[in-house]
Design an enzyme around this catalytic site. Structure first.
Site, short mmCIF file in Angstrom:
data_model
loop_
_atom_site.label_atom_id
_atom_site.label_comp_id
_atom_site.label_asym_id
_atom_site.label_seq_id
_atom_site.Cartn_x
_atom_site.Cartn_y
_atom_site.Cartn_z
N LYS A 17 0.79 -1.29 -0.05
CA LYS A 17 -0.08 0.12 0.08
C LYS A 17 0.92 1.18 0.20
CE LYS A 17 -3.76 -2.36 2.25
NZ LYS A 17 -4.37 -2.53 3.58
N GLN A 38 -4.55 -1.29 9.74
CA GLN A 38 -4.63 -2.56 9.22
C GLN A 38 -5.26 -3.70 10.20
OE1 GLN A 38 -3.71 -3.09 6.12
NE2 GLN A 38 -3.86 -5.39 6.35
N ASP A 65 -10.30 3.71 4.54
CA ASP A 65 -10.65 2.38 4.58
C ASP A 65 -12.31 2.32 4.43
OD1 ASP A 65 -9.40 0.09 4.44
OD2 ASP A 65 -9.28 -0.44 6.56
N1 GUN Z 1 -6.85 -6.47 6.23
C1 GUN Z 1 -7.06 -7.09 5.31
N2 GUN Z 1 -7.64 -6.50 4.40
C2 GUN Z 1 -7.60 -5.09 4.89
C3 GUN Z 1 -8.49 -3.85 4.49
O1 GUN Z 1 -8.96 -3.70 3.31
N3 GUN Z 1 -8.25 -2.85 5.40
C4 GUN Z 1 -7.85 -3.15 6.53
N4 GUN Z 1 -7.70 -2.04 7.30
N5 GUN Z 1 -7.19 -4.09 7.08
C5 GUN Z 1 -7.21 -5.28 5.95
#
Ligand code: GUN
Length: 285
Positions: free
Chosen positions: A50, A94, A117
């Protein structure tokens, strides 16, 4: 006839090119902060991709890595600092978080305007033009709409009811006027329900769950599963929920794993960060 394989990389690149175009009109680069708790190797890999993509696009990306032992109050204080920081437009915590931390409380603490998110209740419940939509369901919807522009009356089935993917996916499909069925761990005959699906999204994380005889001929199948399966010689493969070789014989279109939904999730995160930055800048001026 075999299904069209939906190229997630190609669609993600189109979205990223649009995002890059929007960035050209901004006076300063948006800032994205990713908060990572603990040392789960998969989470570290996702977060690195990311941040790498953010920087490649010209955003400012920073990672706050906290130990597994961090307390809920310490994490809340990191989020409060990021909420107050003028140079941060987007915040992503995350998941999963360690069991001693209340995930919903943490999600609720992120400023909804910076919640790239889309997991704050205000964003999760409202998918209007101004809200930030969760990245994976948004990416799935864009892939679906690249195949059928009008979902009115389609029967969409979502397998899985997580807060990150299943629930927001079902809500987005409903807003597109599809008739939506959501199945989950307690559903009695998921296979039977799936056989009626014009659009099938599976977000479970169980490799090979969705078999060829679950699929309605010419259905659009979106595979959100990304289970890591160890190879005998070391390392691992990413495997989706869909038994690809069977499903590709029946479906009209199907996403592969990898290179399907994954690249779209990251591209949507970039798009959400720029959207949040533009909205903040419009409020300030
Ligand atoms: N863990 C796995 N996919 C995601 C996501 O799309 N957002 C977040 N915050 N954590 C994740």
């Amino acid at each position: 006839m075999t299904a069209e394989i939906i190229d997630g990389h190609k669609h993600a690149q189109i979205l990223l090119d649009n995002v890059a175009g929007e960035l050209d009109h901004l006076s300063c680069a948006p800032g994205l902060a990713v908060v990572l708790v603990g040392d789960d190797p998969a989470s570290h890999i996702y977060v690195r991709s990311k941040i790498r993509m953010a920087r490649k696009l010209g955003l400012r990306g920073e990672t706050k890595i906290l130990p597994h032992s961090v307390t809920e109050d310490e994490l809340l204080s990191v989020i409060a600092t990021l909420n107050a920081q003028a140079d941060i437009d987007g915040i992503l915590v995350q998941l999963p978080l360690p069991a001693h931390i209340d995930t919903l409380r943490i999600m609720a603490a992120v400023d909804p305007a910076k919640d790239v998110d889309g997991l704050h209740a205000l964003n999760a419940g409202l998918h209007g033009a101004d809200s930030l939509v969760p990245c994976t369901p948004l990416g799935c919807l864009k892939l679906i709409k690249s195949m059928v522009s009008d979902l009115t009356g389609c029967h969409a089935v979502v397998i899985g009811s997580s807060n990150i993917v299943g629930k927001p996916m079902a809500a987005l499909l409903l807003e597109e006027r599809a008739t939506v069925t959501q199945t989950h761990i307690h559903t009695r005959d998921t296979q039977f329900i799936c056989r009626g699906a014009d659009i099938l999204v599976s977000a479970v994380g169980r490799p090979g769950l969705v078999r060829g005889d679950w699929i309605k001929p010419r259905a659009i199948v979106i595979d959100v599963g990304t289970a890591r399966v160890a190879r005998p010689e070391g390392g691992y493969d990413l495997r989706g929920d869909v038994a690809f070789e069977e499903v590709v014989q029946i479906a009209g279109a199907v996403t592969p794993v990898p290179k399907g939904v994954g690249p779209m999730t990251i591209a949507c995160l970039m798009a959400n960060t720029v959207k949040a930055a533009k909205a903040r800048s419009a409020r300030l001026h």
